[in-house]
Enzyme design. Structure first.
Site, PDB file in Angstrom:
ATOM      1  N   ASP A  46      43.529 -75.614  18.173  1.00  0.00           N
ATOM      2  CA  ASP A  46      43.161 -74.198  18.261  1.00  0.00           C
ATOM      3  C   ASP A  46      42.475 -73.770  16.962  1.00  0.00           C
ATOM      4  OD1 ASP A  46      44.256 -73.939  20.772  1.00  0.00           O
ATOM      5  OD2 ASP A  46      45.965 -72.712  20.153  1.00  0.00           O
ATOM      6  N   GLN A 103      34.863 -70.173  17.541  1.00  0.00           N
ATOM      7  CA  GLN A 103      34.994 -68.732  17.826  1.00  0.00           C
ATOM      8  C   GLN A 103      33.643 -68.036  17.692  1.00  0.00           C
ATOM      9  OE1 GLN A 103      37.609 -69.020  14.576  1.00  0.00           O
ATOM     10  NE2 GLN A 103      39.399 -68.189  15.647  1.00  0.00           N
ATOM     11  N   ARG A 130      36.151 -76.119  23.036  1.00  0.00           N
ATOM     12  CA  ARG A 130      36.448 -74.846  23.711  1.00  0.00           C
ATOM     13  C   ARG A 130      35.777 -73.713  22.935  1.00  0.00           C
ATOM     14  NH1 ARG A 130      42.265 -73.217  22.838  1.00  0.00           N
ATOM     15  NH2 ARG A 130      42.772 -74.895  24.271  1.00  0.00           N
ATOM     16  N   LYS A 171      35.959 -66.051  22.212  1.00  0.00           N
ATOM     17  CA  LYS A 171      35.364 -64.956  21.421  1.00  0.00           C
ATOM     18  C   LYS A 171      35.975 -64.925  20.016  1.00  0.00           C
ATOM     19  CE  LYS A 171      34.077 -61.945  25.258  1.00  0.00           C
ATOM     20  NZ  LYS A 171      34.116 -60.604  25.861  1.00  0.00           N
ATOM     21  N   GLY A 172      37.288 -65.149  19.902  1.00  0.00           N
ATOM     22  CA  GLY A 172      37.963 -65.073  18.603  1.00  0.00           C
ATOM     23  C   GLY A 172      38.994 -63.970  18.620  1.00  0.00           C
ATOM     24  N   ALA A 173      40.208 -64.262  18.123  1.00  0.00           N
ATOM     25  CA  ALA A 173      41.337 -63.341  18.307  1.00  0.00           C
ATOM     26  C   ALA A 173      41.931 -62.827  16.996  1.00  0.00           C
ATOM     27  CB  ALA A 173      42.425 -64.044  19.114  1.00  0.00           C
ATOM     28  N   LYS A 227      31.420 -55.698  19.698  1.00  0.00           N
ATOM     29  CA  LYS A 227      31.696 -56.497  20.907  1.00  0.00           C
ATOM     30  C   LYS A 227      30.422 -57.069  21.527  1.00  0.00           C
ATOM     31  CE  LYS A 227      35.807 -55.478  23.662  1.00  0.00           C
ATOM     32  NZ  LYS A 227      35.913 -56.849  24.046  1.00  0.00           N
ATOM     33  N   HIS A 230      38.032 -64.578  29.864  1.00  0.00           N
ATOM     34  CA  HIS A 230      38.340 -63.892  31.127  1.00  0.00           C
ATOM     35  C   HIS A 230      37.215 -62.950  31.502  1.00  0.00           C
ATOM     36  CE1 HIS A 230      41.925 -64.553  28.621  1.00  0.00           C
ATOM     37  NE2 HIS A 230      42.380 -65.122  29.712  1.00  0.00           N
ATOM     38  N   ARG A 272      48.564 -60.747  19.503  1.00  0.00           N
ATOM     39  CA  ARG A 272      47.119 -60.912  19.736  1.00  0.00           C
ATOM     40  C   ARG A 272      46.762 -60.526  21.168  1.00  0.00           C
ATOM     41  NH1 ARG A 272      48.141 -65.163  16.348  1.00  0.00           N
ATOM     42  NH2 ARG A 272      48.272 -66.708  17.993  1.00  0.00           N
ATOM     43  N   ARG A 273      47.684 -60.794  22.114  1.00  0.00           N
ATOM     44  CA  ARG A 273      47.409 -60.404  23.515  1.00  0.00           C
ATOM     45  C   ARG A 273      47.390 -58.878  23.636  1.00  0.00           C
ATOM     46  NH1 ARG A 273      47.095 -65.168  22.802  1.00  0.00           N
ATOM     47  NH2 ARG A 273      45.072 -64.369  22.254  1.00  0.00           N
TER      48      ARG A 273
HETATM   49  C1  LIG Z   1      42.110 -70.741  27.023  1.00  0.00           C
HETATM   50  C2  LIG Z   1      41.963 -69.844  25.827  1.00  0.00           C
HETATM   51  C3  LIG Z   1      42.248 -70.349  24.569  1.00  0.00           C
HETATM   52  C4  LIG Z   1      42.083 -69.552  23.433  1.00  0.00           C
HETATM   53  N1  LIG Z   1      42.219 -70.118  22.196  1.00  0.00           N
HETATM   54  C5  LIG Z   1      41.896 -69.367  21.099  1.00  0.00           C
HETATM   55  C6  LIG Z   1      41.856 -69.954  19.796  1.00  0.00           C
HETATM   56  O1  LIG Z   1      42.129 -71.147  19.611  1.00  0.00           O
HETATM   57  N2  LIG Z   1      41.517 -69.149  18.758  1.00  0.00           N
HETATM   58  C7  LIG Z   1      41.196 -67.828  18.921  1.00  0.00           C
HETATM   59  O2  LIG Z   1      40.852 -67.161  17.930  1.00  0.00           O
HETATM   60  N3  LIG Z   1      41.252 -67.251  20.135  1.00  0.00           N
HETATM   61  C8  LIG Z   1      41.580 -67.974  21.221  1.00  0.00           C
HETATM   62  N4  LIG Z   1      41.594 -67.377  22.463  1.00  0.00           N
HETATM   63  C9  LIG Z   1      41.517 -65.899  22.583  1.00  0.00           C
HETATM   64  C10 LIG Z   1      40.077 -65.395  22.598  1.00  0.00           C
HETATM   65  O3  LIG Z   1      39.510 -65.520  21.324  1.00  0.00           O
HETATM   66  C11 LIG Z   1      39.986 -63.921  23.037  1.00  0.00           C
HETATM   67  O4  LIG Z   1      40.697 -63.126  22.139  1.00  0.00           O
HETATM   68  C12 LIG Z   1      40.533 -63.648  24.427  1.00  0.00           C
HETATM   69  O5  LIG Z   1      40.186 -64.672  25.317  1.00  0.00           O
HETATM   70  C13 LIG Z   1      39.957 -62.346  24.986  1.00  0.00           C
HETATM   71  O6  LIG Z   1      38.574 -62.465  25.110  1.00  0.00           O
HETATM   72  P1  LIG Z   1      37.810 -62.612  26.525  1.00  0.00           P
HETATM   73  O7  LIG Z   1      36.755 -63.656  26.348  1.00  0.00           O
HETATM   74  O8  LIG Z   1      38.764 -62.846  27.599  1.00  0.00           O
HETATM   75  O9  LIG Z   1      36.995 -61.277  26.677  1.00  0.00           O
HETATM   76  P2  LIG Z   1      37.460 -59.748  26.640  1.00  0.00           P
HETATM   77  O10 LIG Z   1      36.187 -58.964  26.629  1.00  0.00           O
HETATM   78  O11 LIG Z   1      38.426 -59.499  25.547  1.00  0.00           O
HETATM   79  O12 LIG Z   1      38.205 -59.568  28.008  1.00  0.00           O
HETATM   80  C14 LIG Z   1      37.530 -59.615  29.260  1.00  0.00           C
HETATM   81  C15 LIG Z   1      38.499 -59.091  30.324  1.00  0.00           C
HETATM   82  O13 LIG Z   1      39.607 -60.002  30.431  1.00  0.00           O
HETATM   83  C16 LIG Z   1      40.832 -59.291  30.549  1.00  0.00           C
HETATM   84  N5  LIG Z   1      41.668 -59.532  29.350  1.00  0.00           N
HETATM   85  C17 LIG Z   1      41.286 -60.124  28.190  1.00  0.00           C
HETATM   86  N6  LIG Z   1      42.330 -60.208  27.336  1.00  0.00           N
HETATM   87  C18 LIG Z   1      43.379 -59.625  27.962  1.00  0.00           C
HETATM   88  C19 LIG Z   1      44.732 -59.397  27.607  1.00  0.00           C
HETATM   89  N7  LIG Z   1      45.233 -59.795  26.433  1.00  0.00           N
HETATM   90  N8  LIG Z   1      45.540 -58.792  28.503  1.00  0.00           N
HETATM   91  C20 LIG Z   1      45.084 -58.394  29.718  1.00  0.00           C
HETATM   92  N9  LIG Z   1      43.799 -58.580  30.107  1.00  0.00           N
HETATM   93  C21 LIG Z   1      42.958 -59.184  29.250  1.00  0.00           C
HETATM   94  C22 LIG Z   1      40.465 -57.847  30.692  1.00  0.00           C
HETATM   95  O14 LIG Z   1      40.286 -57.585  32.059  1.00  0.00           O
HETATM   96  C23 LIG Z   1      39.148 -57.758  29.968  1.00  0.00           C
HETATM   97  O15 LIG Z   1      38.360 -56.693  30.385  1.00  0.00           O
HETATM   98  C24 LIG Z   1      41.713 -68.176  23.591  1.00  0.00           C
HETATM   99  C25 LIG Z   1      41.442 -67.675  24.858  1.00  0.00           C
HETATM  100  C26 LIG Z   1      41.541 -68.488  25.973  1.00  0.00           C
HETATM  101  C27 LIG Z   1      41.196 -67.913  27.305  1.00  0.00           C
END
Ligand SMILES: Cc1cc2nc3c(=O)[nH]c(=O)nc-3n(C[C@H](O)[C@H](O)[C@H](O)COP(=O)(O)OP(=O)(O)OC[C@H]3O[C@@H](n4cnc5c(N)ncnc54)[C@H](O)[C@@H]3O)c2cc1C
Length: 308
Positions: free
Chosen positions: A134, A163, A184, A187-189, A201, A227, A288-289
């Site tokens: 990760d 990211q 993978r 976007k970055g968390a 964004k 997502h 983070r979620r």
């Molecule tokens: C498989 C996977 C592995 C990951 N690994 C890492 C990592 O190693 N390092 C890192 O920095 N980040 C990681 N992330 C997190 C990532 O960086 C984002 O913060 C997270 O995926 C939200 O971005 P999004 O692309 O879903 O888009 P967003 O624009 O944030 O979300 C798009 C839509 O998805 C839904 N959604 C998104 N997040 C949530 C939530 N928490 N609760 C409810 N609904 C939600 C909503 O409907 C939203 O409108 C990972 C994410 C995934 C899916």
């Protein structure tokens, strides 16, 4: 504005104590982290794989402070891999690992994290699966990429995460888009400063598309971690344009988020992997979620007010 405040709280020990002790926290946590033990998570893996989904498992924990904790993290993954192997789930379930849980931030941490993660990667290979490293905050990434490169000498299938919000990532993607690599893109968390990361964004989404294009046109195996329906549609277009078949890339989403979309993509013939976190040290992952979707925080706070 809420997101950055929640991310700041995700690093606060005081907030950790308050949130972890609140009686209403648990049901909200369970949505994203569906178990605390291997025994609790294995039936979930079986259920997801029965539905045609694949899995990547994360034993939650990060930013540990002692060498003993880093060994415990390694051992937790080894136990998990042994259990998956015994059930023949090696072809459906891989592991996701945060190197800060393996001691990366301790003195001599780079070597310690490498020494801890290597047996995990070896054990995963022995049951026919692999490990993805990760991506954590930007200060840890040079060490993560160096460990990734080192592990790939013996285990070329070891994956890593990049990211889209970081300025450096397009260059990392070009370097990593080589034959045999598994990358993978997310976007970055984390809460990153404006000197290193896009804050807007729309800018992050544009960077995500540019990076997906590099990965899809490259020779590696892209793993699309998002997502976001718009980015998923663009990923499908880019894959088609690059002449990739459905098994030459995959989608990944988090457990508890857009579950119906997991099933829809799998039914369309896509490889869909569900990132499933479990364990007791869930605070950082959970916060983070909440930060990703402020509605989650409002739901959480509402349940605190109504139950107290
Ligand atoms: C498989 C996977 C592995 C990951 N690994 C890492 C990592 O190693 N390092 C890192 O920095 N980040 C990681 N992330 C997190 C990532 O960086 C984002 O913060 C997270 O995926 C939200 O971005 P999004 O692309 O879903 O888009 P967003 O624009 O944030 O979300 C798009 C839509 O998805 C839904 N959604 C998104 N997040 C949530 C939530 N928490 N609760 C409810 N609904 C939600 C909503 O409907 C939203 O409108 C990972 C994410 C995934 C899916």
């Amino acid at each position: 504005m809420l997101g950055p405040a929640i991310l700041a709280a995700s690093r606060s020990d005081k907030m950790r104590r308050i949130v972890s002790a609140a009686p209403v926290t648990k049901p909200v946590v369970n949505r994203f982290i569906p178990g605390e033990t291997v025994d609790q998570v294995i039936p979930i893996v079986e259920d997801l794989t029965r539905k045609g989904l694949e899995v990547t498992l994360d034993v939650v924990g990060e930013d540990i402070t002692t060498v003993e904790q880093s060994h415990a993290a390694r051992d937790a993954y080894l136990e998990l891999i042994e259990r998956l192997g015994a059930l023949g789930l090696g072809d459906k379930a891989e592991m996701s690992v945060k190197l800060s849980m393996f001691g990366q931030a301790l003195p001599g941490g780079h070597e310690l994290a490498l020494a801890n993660v290597r047996p995990v990667v070896e054990a995963a290979a022995a049951i026919g699966t692999t490990v993805t490293l990760d991506a954590e905050d930007h200060t840890t990434l040079d060490s993560m990429f160096a460990i990734h490169e080192e592990l790939r000498r013996d285990f070329p299938q070891t994956g890593c995460v990049i990211q889209a919000y970081l300025f450096r990532t397009e260059a990392d993607a070009r370097r990593l888009a080589a034959a045999g690599s598994r990358v993978r893109i997310v976007k970055g968390a984390y809460k990153e400063p404006a000197e290193v990361a896009y804050q807007d964004k729309a800018e992050i989404d544009k960077a995500y598309v540019r990076i997906m294009k590099i990965l899809m046109e490259g020779e590696g195996y892209p793993m699309i971690g998002s997502h976001d329906p718009r980015l998923i549609a663009i990923a499908q277009e880019l894959a088609r344009a690059a002449g990739r078949k459905l098994d030459e890339y995959e989608f990944q989403m988090l457990y508890g988020i857009r579950g119906e979309e997991h099933l829809r993509l799998a039914a369309e013939g896509h490889r869909m992997r569900v990132y499933t976190a479990y364990g007791t040290d869930w605070y950082g992952y959970f916060m983070r979620r909440l930060a990703e979707k402020p509605a989650n925080l409002l739901f959480f706070l509402r349940s605190m007010i109504t139950k107290n």
